[in-house]
Design a protein around this motif. Structure first.
Motif, PDB file in Angstrom:
ATOM      1  N   LEU A   1      -2.207  -3.657  20.456  1.00 44.88           N
ATOM      2  CA  LEU A   1      -2.744  -3.355  19.126  1.00 44.88           C
ATOM      3  C   LEU A   1      -3.922  -2.392  19.249  1.00 44.88           C
ATOM      4  CD1 LEU A   1      -2.741  -6.916  17.492  1.00 44.88           C
ATOM      5  CD2 LEU A   1      -1.026  -5.112  17.271  1.00 44.88           C
ATOM      6  N   GLY A   2      -3.957  -1.407  18.369  1.00 40.31           N
ATOM      7  CA  GLY A   2      -5.017  -0.401  18.445  1.00 40.31           C
ATOM      8  C   GLY A   2      -5.576  -0.064  17.069  1.00 40.31           C
ATOM      9  N   SER A   3      -6.345   1.026  17.042  1.00 40.29           N
ATOM     10  CA  SER A   3      -6.970   1.441  15.782  1.00 40.29           C
ATOM     11  C   SER A   3      -5.939   1.699  14.694  1.00 40.29           C
ATOM     12  CB  SER A   3      -7.796   2.709  16.005  1.00 40.29           C
ATOM     13  OG  SER A   3      -8.884   2.423  16.851  1.00 40.29           O
ATOM     14  N   SER A   4      -4.741   2.147  15.082  1.00 45.03           N
ATOM     15  CA  SER A   4      -3.716   2.412  14.057  1.00 45.03           C
ATOM     16  C   SER A   4      -3.313   1.129  13.334  1.00 45.03           C
ATOM     17  CB  SER A   4      -2.475   3.066  14.673  1.00 45.03           C
ATOM     18  OG  SER A   4      -1.747   2.131  15.438  1.00 45.03           O
ATOM     19  N   ASP A   5      -3.384  -0.016  14.038  1.00 45.22           N
ATOM     20  CA  ASP A   5      -3.038  -1.278  13.363  1.00 45.22           C
ATOM     21  C   ASP A   5      -4.109  -1.657  12.346  1.00 45.22           C
ATOM     22  OD1 ASP A   5      -0.520  -2.239  14.855  1.00 45.22           O
ATOM     23  OD2 ASP A   5      -1.881  -1.588  16.442  1.00 45.22           O
ATOM     24  N   LEU A   6      -5.374  -1.432  12.719  1.00 46.92           N
ATOM     25  CA  LEU A   6      -6.460  -1.662  11.755  1.00 46.92           C
ATOM     26  C   LEU A   6      -6.244  -0.753  10.537  1.00 46.92           C
ATOM     27  CD1 LEU A   6      -9.399  -1.453  14.336  1.00 46.92           C
ATOM     28  CD2 LEU A   6      -8.618  -3.556  13.249  1.00 46.92           C
ATOM     29  N   GLY A   7      -6.031   0.537  10.832  1.00 46.69           N
ATOM     30  CA  GLY A   7      -5.883   1.523   9.763  1.00 46.69           C
ATOM     31  C   GLY A   7      -4.639   1.278   8.915  1.00 46.69           C
ATOM     32  N   ALA A   8      -3.520   0.942   9.571  1.00 46.84           N
ATOM     33  CA  ALA A   8      -2.272   0.743   8.811  1.00 46.84           C
ATOM     34  C   ALA A   8      -2.400  -0.455   7.870  1.00 46.84           C
ATOM     35  CB  ALA A   8      -1.097   0.540   9.767  1.00 46.84           C
ATOM     36  N   ASN A   9      -3.065  -1.516   8.321  1.00 49.40           N
ATOM     37  CA  ASN A   9      -3.269  -2.667   7.432  1.00 49.40           C
ATOM     38  C   ASN A   9      -4.092  -2.277   6.205  1.00 49.40           C
ATOM     39  OD1 ASN A   9      -1.904  -5.049   8.472  1.00 49.40           O
ATOM     40  ND2 ASN A   9      -3.191  -4.788  10.276  1.00 49.40           N
ATOM     41  N   ALA A  10      -5.131  -1.458   6.425  1.00 43.73           N
ATOM     42  CA  ALA A  10      -5.954  -1.011   5.293  1.00 43.73           C
ATOM     43  C   ALA A  10      -5.117  -0.141   4.344  1.00 43.73           C
ATOM     44  CB  ALA A  10      -7.172  -0.248   5.791  1.00 43.73           C
ATOM     45  N   VAL A  11      -4.313   0.747   4.916  1.00 46.49           N
ATOM     46  CA  VAL A  11      -3.524   1.685   4.098  1.00 46.49           C
ATOM     47  C   VAL A  11      -2.410   0.944   3.329  1.00 46.49           C
ATOM     48  CG1 VAL A  11      -1.908   3.630   4.227  1.00 46.49           C
ATOM     49  CG2 VAL A  11      -4.067   3.720   5.480  1.00 46.49           C
ATOM     50  N   ILE A  12      -1.721   0.031   3.997  1.00 48.05           N
ATOM     51  CA  ILE A  12      -0.648  -0.722   3.322  1.00 48.05           C
ATOM     52  C   ILE A  12      -1.236  -1.507   2.143  1.00 48.05           C
ATOM     53  CG2 ILE A  12       0.998  -2.655   3.613  1.00 48.05           C
ATOM     54  CD1 ILE A  12       1.390  -1.519   6.562  1.00 48.05           C
ATOM     55  N   GLY A  13      -2.392  -2.133   2.376  1.00 46.96           N
ATOM     56  CA  GLY A  13      -3.072  -2.873   1.298  1.00 46.96           C
ATOM     57  C   GLY A  13      -3.469  -1.950   0.155  1.00 46.96           C
ATOM     58  N   LEU A  14      -3.940  -0.753   0.510  1.00 48.70           N
ATOM     59  CA  LEU A  14      -4.359   0.224  -0.511  1.00 48.70           C
ATOM     60  C   LEU A  14      -3.168   0.660  -1.370  1.00 48.70           C
ATOM     61  CD1 LEU A  14      -6.618   2.224  -1.568  1.00 48.70           C
ATOM     62  CD2 LEU A  14      -5.724   3.855   0.105  1.00 48.70           C
ATOM     63  N   LEU A  15      -2.028   0.912  -0.722  1.00 47.75           N
ATOM     64  CA  LEU A  15      -0.829   1.346  -1.452  1.00 47.75           C
ATOM     65  C   LEU A  15      -0.384   0.249  -2.428  1.00 47.75           C
ATOM     66  CD1 LEU A  15       1.156   3.013   1.510  1.00 47.75           C
ATOM     67  CD2 LEU A  15       0.101   4.201  -0.441  1.00 47.75           C
ATOM     68  N   GLU A  16      -0.414  -1.000  -1.944  1.00 49.29           N
ATOM     69  CA  GLU A  16      -0.010  -2.127  -2.809  1.00 49.29           C
ATOM     70  C   GLU A  16      -0.951  -2.253  -4.004  1.00 49.29           C
ATOM     71  OE1 GLU A  16       1.861  -4.891   0.728  1.00 49.29           O
ATOM     72  OE2 GLU A  16       0.149  -5.645  -0.414  1.00 49.29           O
ATOM     73  N   LYS A  17      -2.237  -2.218  -3.694  1.00 48.39           N
ATOM     74  CA  LYS A  17      -3.266  -2.428  -4.717  1.00 48.39           C
ATOM     75  C   LYS A  17      -3.231  -1.348  -5.797  1.00 48.39           C
ATOM     76  CE  LYS A  17      -8.214  -3.134  -4.504  1.00 48.39           C
ATOM     77  NZ  LYS A  17      -9.360  -3.098  -3.600  1.00 48.39           N
ATOM     78  N   THR A  18      -2.969  -0.106  -5.393  1.00 47.22           N
ATOM     79  CA  THR A  18      -2.968   1.005  -6.353  1.00 47.22           C
ATOM     80  C   THR A  18      -1.564   1.291  -6.885  1.00 47.22           C
ATOM     81  OG1 THR A  18      -2.732   2.583  -4.531  1.00 47.22           O
ATOM     82  CG2 THR A  18      -4.973   2.146  -5.298  1.00 47.22           C
ATOM     83  N   LYS A  19      -0.620   0.409  -6.526  1.00 43.33           N
ATOM     84  CA  LYS A  19       0.783   0.568  -6.962  1.00 43.33           C
ATOM     85  C   LYS A  19       1.287   1.988  -6.672  1.00 43.33           C
ATOM     86  CE  LYS A  19       0.391  -2.937 -10.586  1.00 43.33           C
ATOM     87  NZ  LYS A  19      -1.026  -3.309 -10.397  1.00 43.33           N
ATOM     88  N   THR A  20       1.000   2.432  -5.466  1.00 45.07           N
ATOM     89  CA  THR A  20       1.417   3.776  -5.050  1.00 45.07           C
ATOM     90  C   THR A  20       2.553   3.649  -4.050  1.00 45.07           C
ATOM     91  OG1 THR A  20      -0.890   4.471  -5.265  1.00 45.07           O
ATOM     92  CG2 THR A  20       0.565   5.952  -4.047  1.00 45.07           C
ATOM     93  N   SER A  21       3.587   4.451  -4.231  1.00 48.37           N
ATOM     94  CA  SER A  21       4.682   4.448  -3.262  1.00 48.37           C
ATOM     95  C   SER A  21       4.262   5.290  -2.051  1.00 48.37           C
ATOM     96  CB  SER A  21       5.938   5.045  -3.909  1.00 48.37           C
ATOM     97  OG  SER A  21       6.793   5.524  -2.902  1.00 48.37           O
ATOM     98  N   PRO A  22       4.597   4.851  -0.830  1.00 49.97           N
ATOM     99  CA  PRO A  22       4.261   5.660   0.354  1.00 49.97           C
ATOM    100  C   PRO A  22       4.795   7.088   0.242  1.00 49.97           C
ATOM    101  CG  PRO A  22       5.276   3.557   1.006  1.00 49.97           C
ATOM    102  CD  PRO A  22       5.310   3.607  -0.487  1.00 49.97           C
TER     103      PRO A  22
END
Ligand code: UT7
Length: 334
Positions: free
Chosen positions: A53-74
């Motif tokens: 696990l690396g920084s990308s896992d930290l970042g991806a969790n933040a980004v996935i949460g952001l997409l869900e929260k803002t109802k934005t499609s990847p």
């Protein structure tokens, strides 16, 4: 024609579960809760545990949460910028790996390495793309797994750092919200006080560099402190002056979280009462590129549309700077 500005329209952060407390650290090195609280202001920091696990896992969790929260499609994201100094690997960019893990397929992505000022430099870069009018949805993420470059036998550095990530969505607006102004600086001669000795092209990794513990953070704390305390306060005061902002006009100072004493000095220099200064260093320590989005995320429920924010940072490089930002939404309406 009205100027297009880049507004933050959503924020999300992510930290790992494991808490490394001062008590636990005091069993690893000769330190104490009292010393760390008095000199730095940190109670605990989060550490990403687990193989692979690396920084990308930290970042991806933040980004996935952001997409869900803002109802934005990847699929809607056109650009993703990651600020980090602890990339998963030399190449490819951690931003590319985050995009892949978050299912973002239509964006181009790249990393920015400006240490503790990384999020500010990346935010301004993302904003500049939005201001061209060509980009409608841009993600800026700060992610650092500082535990991967921290020597847990060195008491002068190991209490300071932690792991975390925070991400924002930037969208265009023709109203007076978003990134309003910025002042950035670098002074490469400061590198002697804060760097990693080996692993780069000057001194590639070898048995010798590993034995000499040269793949960890090297910091001359007092020297960095002297530069940080003056420059972070100066640049925050300068951006206020340039935008005719008085202390009463400012809703929040959002400072990089490296040391409570540096944060307090910056707030005082700006004439702000302590209740207008975002502080969460006690919970996470210095997460480098993640401190500012982690603060914004923790304080999101306190932010109101139109709030004037001053973001300020100082870090390795040396790099330092400040952004004047007008908050673009009322969180309860999201
Ligand atoms: O975000 C990137 C930019 N980085 C920063 O902004 C960090 C800036 N620097 C700092 O925040 C501070 O310099 C530190 C927190 C790193 C250190 O605080 P300081 O007040 O500058 O302490 P110091 O280095 O002057 O050390 C004071 C004493 C020394 O002992 P002697 O020589 O006075 O006997 C150190 O050996 O504290 C000792 N010390 C410790 N004692 C207990 C250093 N680390 C520790 C420790 N526990 N963890």
């Amino acid at each position: 024609m009205k100027k297009i500005r880049a507004a933050i329209t959503g924020i999300h952060s992510w930290v790992p579960e494991y808490r490394l407390t001062n008590f636990e650290l005091s069993k690893m090195v000769d330190t104490s809760d009292e010393w760390i609280m008095q000199r730095v202001g940190i109670k605990e920091r989060r550490i990403l545990k687990g193989e692979g696990l690396g920084s990308s896992d930290l970042g991806a969790n933040a980004v996935i949460g952001l997409l869900e929260k803002t109802k934005t499609s990847p699929d809607e994201i056109e650009l993703l910028i990651c600020a980090t100094i602890t990339p998963d690997m030399f190449f490819p960019a951690t931003a590319n790996i985050i995009s892949d893990k978050a299912g973002i397929k239509n964006a181009f992505s790249f990393d920015i390495g400006a240490a503790c000022s990384g999020f500010l430099f990346a935010l301004q870069t993302g904003a500049a793309y939005v201001e061209t009018g060509k980009f409608k949805k841009v993600i800026v993420v700060g992610a650092d797994k500082m535990s991967s470059i921290t020597d847990y036998t060195d008491r002068t550095t190991c209490p300071l750092f932690g792991d975390g990530a925070g991400a924002v969505l930037l969208e265009p607006t023709s109203e007076e919200y978003g990134v309003m102004d910025y002042i950035f600086h670098t002074d490469g001669s400061g590198r002697k006080y804060l760097h990693m000795k080996a692993g780069g092209s000057i001194r590639p990794a070898s048995h010798e560099t590993v034995d000499a513990k040269e793949h960890y953070i090297y910091q001359e704390g007092q020297s960095v402190f002297k530069f940080a305390v003056v420059n972070m306060a100066d640049v925050a005061a300068e951006i206020m002056e340039r935008n005719n902002l008085k202390a009463d006009d400012i809703a929040w100072l959002v400072p990089h979280q490296a040391n409570l004493r540096i944060i307090d000095a910056t707030g005082r220099r700006m004439g702000l009462p302590p209740e207008k200064v975002m502080i969460n260093i006690q919970n996470y320590g210095n997460t480098t590129a993640a401190t500012i989005p982690l603060c914004l995320s923790d304080y999101e429920s306190h932010l109101k549309k139109g709030d004037k924010l001053i973001l300020a940072a100082f870090g390795g490089g040396f790099t330092w700077g400040s952004i004047y930002l007008k908050w673009a939404y009322d969180p309860e309406k999201k």
